[in-house]
Design a protein around this motif. Structure first.
Motif, PDB file in Angstrom:
ATOM      1  N   GLU A 116       0.927  -1.261  -0.100  1.00 24.92           N
ATOM      2  CA  GLU A 116      -0.022   0.192   0.069  1.00 24.92           C
ATOM      3  C   GLU A 116       0.771   1.188  -0.141  1.00 24.92           C
ATOM      4  O   GLU A 116       0.484   2.205  -0.632  1.00 24.92           O
ATOM      5  CB  GLU A 116      -1.092  -0.028   1.268  1.00 24.92           C
ATOM      6  CG  GLU A 116      -2.083  -1.037   0.775  1.00 24.92           C
ATOM      7  CD  GLU A 116      -2.901  -1.209   2.125  1.00 24.92           C
ATOM      8  OE1 GLU A 116      -2.843  -1.030   3.215  1.00 24.92           O
ATOM      9  OE2 GLU A 116      -4.026  -1.935   1.795  1.00 24.92           O
ATOM     10  N   ARG A 120       1.003   4.183  -3.053  1.00 26.47           N
ATOM     11  CA  ARG A 120       0.675   5.532  -2.644  1.00 26.47           C
ATOM     12  C   ARG A 120       1.723   6.444  -3.269  1.00 26.47           C
ATOM     13  O   ARG A 120       1.680   7.324  -3.609  1.00 26.47           O
ATOM     14  CB  ARG A 120       0.620   5.652  -1.152  1.00 26.47           C
ATOM     15  CG  ARG A 120      -0.653   5.706  -0.471  1.00 26.47           C
ATOM     16  CD  ARG A 120      -0.570   6.211   0.960  1.00 26.47           C
ATOM     17  NE  ARG A 120       0.058   5.482   1.881  1.00 26.47           N
ATOM     18  CZ  ARG A 120      -0.157   4.376   2.602  1.00 26.47           C
ATOM     19  NH1 ARG A 120      -1.767   4.178   2.359  1.00 26.47           N
ATOM     20  NH2 ARG A 120       0.260   3.690   3.381  1.00 26.47           N
ATOM     21  N   ASP A 126      -3.196   9.616  -1.528  1.00 25.57           N
ATOM     22  CA  ASP A 126      -3.065   9.802   0.003  1.00 25.57           C
ATOM     23  C   ASP A 126      -3.470   8.367   0.481  1.00 25.57           C
ATOM     24  O   ASP A 126      -3.262   8.052   1.507  1.00 25.57           O
ATOM     25  CB  ASP A 126      -4.107  10.959   0.365  1.00 25.57           C
ATOM     26  CG  ASP A 126      -4.029  12.168  -0.112  1.00 25.57           C
ATOM     27  OD1 ASP A 126      -2.809  12.478  -0.242  1.00 25.57           O
ATOM     28  OD2 ASP A 126      -4.791  13.163  -0.015  1.00 25.57           O
ATOM     29  N   HIS A 127      -4.341   7.633  -0.101  1.00 32.77           N
ATOM     30  CA  HIS A 127      -5.084   6.298   0.240  1.00 32.77           C
ATOM     31  C   HIS A 127      -4.587   5.125  -0.872  1.00 32.77           C
ATOM     32  O   HIS A 127      -4.776   5.693  -1.926  1.00 32.77           O
ATOM     33  CB  HIS A 127      -6.331   6.609   0.753  1.00 32.77           C
ATOM     34  CG  HIS A 127      -6.626   7.657   1.476  1.00 32.77           C
ATOM     35  ND1 HIS A 127      -6.302   7.629   2.986  1.00 32.77           N
ATOM     36  CD2 HIS A 127      -7.155   8.701   1.299  1.00 32.77           C
ATOM     37  CE1 HIS A 127      -6.657   8.596   3.719  1.00 32.77           C
ATOM     38  NE2 HIS A 127      -7.164   9.553   2.523  1.00 32.77           N
ATOM     39  N   ALA A 128      -4.480   4.052  -0.380  1.00 35.23           N
ATOM     40  CA  ALA A 128      -4.425   2.849  -1.283  1.00 35.23           C
ATOM     41  C   ALA A 128      -4.749   1.596  -0.354  1.00 35.23           C
ATOM     42  O   ALA A 128      -4.391   1.559   0.855  1.00 35.23           O
ATOM     43  CB  ALA A 128      -2.773   2.688  -1.430  1.00 35.23           C
ATOM     44  N   VAL A 277      -6.755   3.312  -5.333  1.00 34.89           N
ATOM     45  CA  VAL A 277      -5.991   4.217  -4.890  1.00 34.89           C
ATOM     46  C   VAL A 277      -7.134   5.578  -4.982  1.00 34.89           C
ATOM     47  O   VAL A 277      -7.768   5.649  -5.884  1.00 34.89           O
ATOM     48  CB  VAL A 277      -4.972   4.882  -5.481  1.00 34.89           C
ATOM     49  CG1 VAL A 277      -3.585   3.697  -5.131  1.00 34.89           C
ATOM     50  CG2 VAL A 277      -4.705   4.748  -7.024  1.00 34.89           C
ATOM     51  N   ASN A 279      -7.804   9.903  -3.427  1.00 33.34           N
ATOM     52  CA  ASN A 279      -7.291  11.166  -2.338  1.00 33.34           C
ATOM     53  C   ASN A 279      -8.568  11.470  -1.644  1.00 33.34           C
ATOM     54  O   ASN A 279      -8.616  12.595  -0.996  1.00 33.34           O
ATOM     55  CB  ASN A 279      -6.951  12.328  -3.001  1.00 33.34           C
ATOM     56  CG  ASN A 279      -5.529  12.027  -3.668  1.00 33.34           C
ATOM     57  OD1 ASN A 279      -4.884  11.111  -3.264  1.00 33.34           O
ATOM     58  ND2 ASN A 279      -5.059  13.053  -4.640  1.00 33.34           N
TER      59      ASN A 279
END
Ligand code: PMP
Length: 422
Positions: A116, A120, A126-128, A277, A279
């Motif tokens: 993860e 990113r 920001d997120h995975a 993924v 944001n």
């Protein structure tokens, strides 16, 4: 029942025989008959290929025959990368062969976090969130973010995992004509203004290898207040400056234009797994709400370790990108020159689809190629658009120039033998 009716039709002394049992498999009779008819013509089953040995990303042994692989989606050839294999072996030694179960309970290991983190970094996201397959990533994200009262607007030629994600959730589903910006605009315009809307797109459509005009579609989606998801399964690593996909190549950005990118580890990354993924500031709540993430076992440490290493290496794999594009352009030009009808005018992606109209011809040619030592994918309706039968090649960065020439020569010979080209 009235008294008169009861007298007219007295109940039988014994209970009636149970209704004849309905065989739930009868719905497959057409499919079974079609397959049997095909195999009766003497062709091999195109959906029962076994790789007895695999020597490199482009070479295998199938039924004793050394075979060039041109139908694997192993675009960047990462399956035999020495660092990727070493990372997998080290994780297998350190953590064992399995996980205990769900990511949410006992199934999160060091290398899930590493994968993860790598995602990113790759997407500057920001997120995975890693799923067990790309199929499950679509299933989970689509069914969870679009709920009752929301709308999912999807391309009619969307991948099965996108359709299945819609079927698993409770949103209303609206389809638009493949790659038609006008139709997308028209259908979005008919939906209630205040409703939640998710437009689902794919960077590369894998049957013909054509691209979506994501830039135009996202502009239309945003005009109507819709969120956007792009499945970049067939573009990761070789589209856009950082290899993020078709959305990057068309000047779009995660967060600003695309809310969710879906991807897979089974193609350019060279292992197995899926991901999303984003944001979106609330994205982490997905880990608490997404059933295909929660109620299944996580990927084993060896797999996520190979993924983390592969993704990190893909960030700087410019040589591979260049070689992949050169291979795709060369094969596309060669097949076109031979007179084959192809899925795209030029090599838009690393998929080159040879279009045939008849199943028998497609299977005979597919078999002739296999016997000559070339493996490509055969695809047929309903997976294919407009009732076409396809022989699909997917190129790899590791195909050598002489392999591209060999693939061309095998297509020329099989195509002439079957009468597809003159
Ligand atoms: N999306 C697309 C566009 C695909 O082509 C595929 C697989 N062919 C998937 C999702 C599913 O990926 P996976 O093989 O990792 O389940």
């Amino acid at each position: 029942m009235t008294e008169a009716a009861a007298t007219a039709h007295p109940l039988p002394a014994e209970a009636p025989a149970a209704p004849p049992e309905r065989d739930l498999f009868s719905k497959f009779d057409g499919l079974i008959a079609e397959r049997e008819a095909l195999l009766a013509t003497g062709v091999r089953d195109p959906f029962a290929i076994v790789m007895d040995e695999v020597h490199s990303p482009t070479e295998a042994v199938i039924r004793g025959k050394p075979t060039i692989l041109a139908g694997t989606y192993n675009y960047m050839g990462m399956t035999f990368d020495a660092d990727v294999i070493a990372a997998g072996k080290a994780a297998l030694d350190a953590f064992g062969s399995g996980t205990n179960g769900s990511r949410m309970l006992n199934g999160t290991f060091r290398d899930h976090i590493a994968a993860e983190d790598a995602l990113r970094a790759f997407y500057a996201a920001d997120h995975a969130m890693v799923f067990s397959t790309g199929y499950q990533a679509n299933l989970g994200i689509i069914s969870t973010i679009a709920g009752k009262g929301d709308y999912i607007i999807l391309d009619a030629d969307s991948h099965a995992s996108i359709y299945d994600g819609c079927a698993l959730g409770n949103a209303e589903v609206v389809r638009f004509r493949h790659n038609s910006v006008e139709d997308l605009d028209k259908r979005l315009g008919r939906l209630p203004k205040e409703a939640g809307k998710l437009v689902v797109l794919e960077g590369v459509y894998s049957m013909l290898g054509d691209l979506a005009p994501l830039d135009e579609m996202v502009a239309v989606a945003r005009k109507h207040g819709a969120m956007t998801l792009s499945d970049e399964a067939h573009s990761m690593g070789f589209f856009g400056t950082h290899g993020r996909g078709v959305y990057e190549a068309q000047g779009l950005e995660l967060g600003r234009d695309i809310d969710f990118v879906i991807g897979t580890f089974s193609k350019s990354v060279g292992t197995v797994g899926g991901f999303c993924v984003s944001n979106h500031p609330k994205f982490e709540v997905m880990r608490l709400a997404c059933r295909p993430y929660i109620f299944t076992a996580s990927l084993p440490p060896s797999v996520v370790a190979t993924a983390a290493t592969s993704i990190t290496k893909l960030m700087t794999a410019t040589d591979k990108r260049d070689r992949l594009w050169r291979n795709a352009r060369t094969l596309h030009a060669n097949l076109r020159e031979l007179g084959f009808k192809l899925g795209t005018e030029q090599a838009d992606s690393a998929i080159i689809a040879v279009i045939l109209t008849d199943q028998q011809q497609a299977v005979v040619m597919w078999q002739a190629l296999l016997e000559a030592g070339l493996y490509v994918n055969m695809a047929r309706p309903p997976a294919t658009p407009a009732g076409t039968f396809l022989l699909r090649c997917s190129l790899c960065a590791e195909h050598r120039p002489e392999q591209i020439e060999a693939i061309t020569a095998m297509f020329a010979e099989a195509g002439r033998a079957v009468g597809v080209i003159g």
